[in-house]
Scaffold this active site. Structure first.
Site, PDB file in Angstrom:
ATOM      1  N   GLN A  54      -0.658   9.935  18.482  1.00  0.00           N
ATOM      2  CA  GLN A  54      -2.149   9.587  17.776  1.00  0.00           C
ATOM      3  C   GLN A  54      -2.687   8.619  18.539  1.00  0.00           C
ATOM      4  O   GLN A  54      -3.987   7.963  18.065  1.00  0.00           O
ATOM      5  CB  GLN A  54      -2.492   9.397  16.393  1.00  0.00           C
ATOM      6  CG  GLN A  54      -0.860   8.262  15.884  1.00  0.00           C
ATOM      7  CD  GLN A  54      -0.630   8.764  14.233  1.00  0.00           C
ATOM      8  OE1 GLN A  54      -0.610   9.626  13.901  1.00  0.00           O
ATOM      9  NE2 GLN A  54      -1.185   7.509  13.253  1.00  0.00           N
TER      10      GLN A  54
ATOM     11  N   LEU B  99      -5.249  -4.164   2.557  1.00  0.00           N
ATOM     12  CA  LEU B  99      -2.968  -4.013   3.824  1.00  0.00           C
ATOM     13  C   LEU B  99      -3.324  -3.184   5.069  1.00  0.00           C
ATOM     14  O   LEU B  99      -3.827  -1.962   4.300  1.00  0.00           O
ATOM     15  CB  LEU B  99      -2.726  -3.587   2.269  1.00  0.00           C
ATOM     16  CG  LEU B  99      -2.506  -4.673   1.320  1.00  0.00           C
ATOM     17  CD1 LEU B  99      -0.718  -3.681   0.486  1.00  0.00           C
ATOM     18  CD2 LEU B  99      -1.441  -5.987   1.996  1.00  0.00           C
TER      19      LEU B  99
ATOM     20  N   VAL C 273      -4.883  -0.629  -1.589  1.00  0.00           N
ATOM     21  CA  VAL C 273      -4.511  -1.691  -1.877  1.00  0.00           C
ATOM     22  C   VAL C 273      -4.698  -2.946  -1.213  1.00  0.00           C
ATOM     23  O   VAL C 273      -4.284  -3.099  -0.014  1.00  0.00           O
ATOM     24  CB  VAL C 273      -3.049  -1.403  -2.007  1.00  0.00           C
ATOM     25  CG1 VAL C 273      -2.184  -3.314  -2.706  1.00  0.00           C
ATOM     26  CG2 VAL C 273      -2.911  -0.143  -3.402  1.00  0.00           C
TER      27      VAL C 273
ATOM     28  N   GLN D 165      -9.317   9.828   7.876  1.00  0.00           N
ATOM     29  CA  GLN D 165      -8.414  10.598   8.274  1.00  0.00           C
ATOM     30  C   GLN D 165      -7.810  11.300   6.913  1.00  0.00           C
ATOM     31  O   GLN D 165      -7.550  12.964   7.113  1.00  0.00           O
ATOM     32  CB  GLN D 165      -6.703   9.415   8.213  1.00  0.00           C
ATOM     33  CG  GLN D 165      -5.721   9.923   8.211  1.00  0.00           C
ATOM     34  CD  GLN D 165      -4.528   9.630   8.079  1.00  0.00           C
ATOM     35  OE1 GLN D 165      -4.009   8.624   9.623  1.00  0.00           O
ATOM     36  NE2 GLN D 165      -3.659   9.078   7.352  1.00  0.00           N
TER      37      GLN D 165
ATOM     38  N   SER E   1      -0.012  -2.232   8.232  1.00  0.00           N
ATOM     39  CA  SER E   1       0.678  -2.526   8.757  1.00  0.00           C
ATOM     40  C   SER E   1      -0.066  -3.801  10.184  1.00  0.00           C
ATOM     41  O   SER E   1       1.162  -4.238  10.869  1.00  0.00           O
ATOM     42  CB  SER E   1       1.499  -1.393   9.459  1.00  0.00           C
ATOM     43  OG  SER E   1       2.322  -0.919   8.275  1.00  0.00           O
ATOM     44  N   ARG E   2      -0.779  -3.854  10.450  1.00  0.00           N
ATOM     45  CA  ARG E   2      -1.397  -4.295  11.711  1.00  0.00           C
ATOM     46  C   ARG E   2      -1.624  -5.266  11.356  1.00  0.00           C
ATOM     47  O   ARG E   2      -2.106  -6.714  12.369  1.00  0.00           O
ATOM     48  CB  ARG E   2      -3.166  -3.306  12.601  1.00  0.00           C
ATOM     49  CG  ARG E   2      -2.250  -2.770  13.110  1.00  0.00           C
ATOM     50  CD  ARG E   2      -4.062  -1.685  13.873  1.00  0.00           C
ATOM     51  NE  ARG E   2      -3.019   0.121  15.060  1.00  0.00           N
ATOM     52  CZ  ARG E   2      -2.768   0.922  14.564  1.00  0.00           C
ATOM     53  NH1 ARG E   2      -3.498   0.954  13.525  1.00  0.00           N
ATOM     54  NH2 ARG E   2      -2.257   1.551  15.573  1.00  0.00           N
TER      55      ARG E   2
ATOM     56  N   GLY F 110       0.705  -1.408  -0.001  1.00  0.00           N
ATOM     57  CA  GLY F 110       0.042  -0.092   0.090  1.00  0.00           C
ATOM     58  C   GLY F 110       0.754   1.373   0.003  1.00  0.00           C
ATOM     59  O   GLY F 110       0.727   2.332  -0.350  1.00  0.00           O
ATOM     60  N   HIS F 111       1.694   1.784   0.975  1.00  0.00           N
ATOM     61  CA  HIS F 111       2.647   2.398   0.354  1.00  0.00           C
ATOM     62  C   HIS F 111       3.952   2.822  -0.667  1.00  0.00           C
ATOM     63  O   HIS F 111       3.901   3.910  -1.082  1.00  0.00           O
ATOM     64  CB  HIS F 111       3.954   2.597   2.180  1.00  0.00           C
ATOM     65  CG  HIS F 111       3.500   2.331   3.235  1.00  0.00           C
ATOM     66  ND1 HIS F 111       3.079   1.331   3.923  1.00  0.00           N
ATOM     67  CD2 HIS F 111       2.500   3.236   4.241  1.00  0.00           C
ATOM     68  CE1 HIS F 111       2.364   1.676   5.345  1.00  0.00           C
ATOM     69  NE2 HIS F 111       2.196   2.779   4.931  1.00  0.00           N
TER      70      HIS F 111
END
Length: 273
Positions: free
Chosen positions: A58, A181, A173, A150, A183-184, A33-34
């Site tokens: 955050q 997708l 993505v 966000q 990170s978690r 995704g990044h």
């Protein structure tokens, strides 16, 4: 690829830059995704800057700040292979001072949905994004549609504070099986990951209902909740692009959102219609 940690050094380095700058702010643990954000930035700009900063403001007390995935060396290699020009890797004390000035999220948009369960979350997001944009001063900044609320709030901040940056939204993505997708996702056990597919399934079902001419939000949400059971659902909502709840789906102006938890892992997903 140049790596810079000091915010003032980066500002000085970019001070006289005439090339167009594309900027991707991240918290690290980079994935496809990044990479999609980086690719889009490279298509549209002459210079690409990526920041990796695990922003403490955050995260609420008791959340996953301390166990958030950290893959610094892998992230550096990904950025290098993707052709990133500058990797900005600041430390917390370089971004935040002892007598801190912070932004407040809007009273309505910033405190519904994810903002309702995480009341100060978007204050932290907007504050750090504002700081990063002021340091890098890009022509364009790139954010994924997966974090729709966000994205909406950052776009609103840029508009209301008369900032000279274009916010570019990039499609979510997904894995081959539909899981968005994140990170978690690394936190999920194999069984939890299988259960997490219900989130994407519920969104596909909602889309199919709309394609069949069913626009009533209550009916669509009820169907989604049935599919999501027995996940721990924080919310299922249908809103317009201003994040006001809709009683009926409006094609071209609707976002259907889900937040659900598997164990201690929160997952967000949505579909834009």
């Amino acid at each position: 690829m140049k790596i810079i940690s000091n915010p003032l050094e980066l500002k000085e380095y970019l001070k006289d830059e005439k090339r167009s700058i594309g900027f991707i702010p991240t918290m690290g643990a980079l994935h496809e995704g990044h990479i999609a954000l980086i690719k889009k930035a490279k298509e549209q700009n002459e210079l690409v800057v990526v920041s990796i900063f695990l922003n403490p403001t955050q995260f609420l007390k008791g959340e996953d700040l301390d166990k958030y995935p950290k893959k610094d060396e892998a992230d550096r290699q990904i950025c290098k292979l993707c052709g990133v020009d500058i990797l900005f890797f600041p430390h917390v004390d370089g971004i935040y001072g002892s007598d801190e000035v912070s932004l407040l999220a809007p009273k309505i948009r910033g405190f519904v949905l994810e903002g309702q369960s995480r009341p100060s979350h978007f204050n932290g997001v907007l504050t750090v994004v504002m700081k990063l944009l002021n340091i890098v001063r890009p022509k364009r900044a790139y954010f994924g549609k997966k974090d729709a609320q966000q994205l909406n709030l950052i776009s609103l901040m840029v508009k209301q504070l008369f900032m000279s940056v274009e916010i570019v939204a990039v499609d979510t993505v997904r894995e081959k099986d539909g899981l968005a997708l994140s990170s978690r996702n690394a936190y999920l056990t194999p069984a939890q990951r299988q259960e997490a597919l219900k989130i994407a399934t519920s969104l596909r079902s909602a889309t199919a209902m709309v394609m069949r001419g069913i626009f009533d939000s209550e009916l669509i949400i009820a169907n989604m909740r049935e599919i999501l059971s027995p996940l721990d659902i924080s919310y299922v909502a249908i809103v317009n692009r201003e994040f006001t709840e809709l009683k009926r789906v409006e094609i071209g102006n609707s976002v259907i959102l889900v937040e659900a938890s598997l164990g201690s892992t929160r997952l967000l997903d949505n579909i834009w219609l």
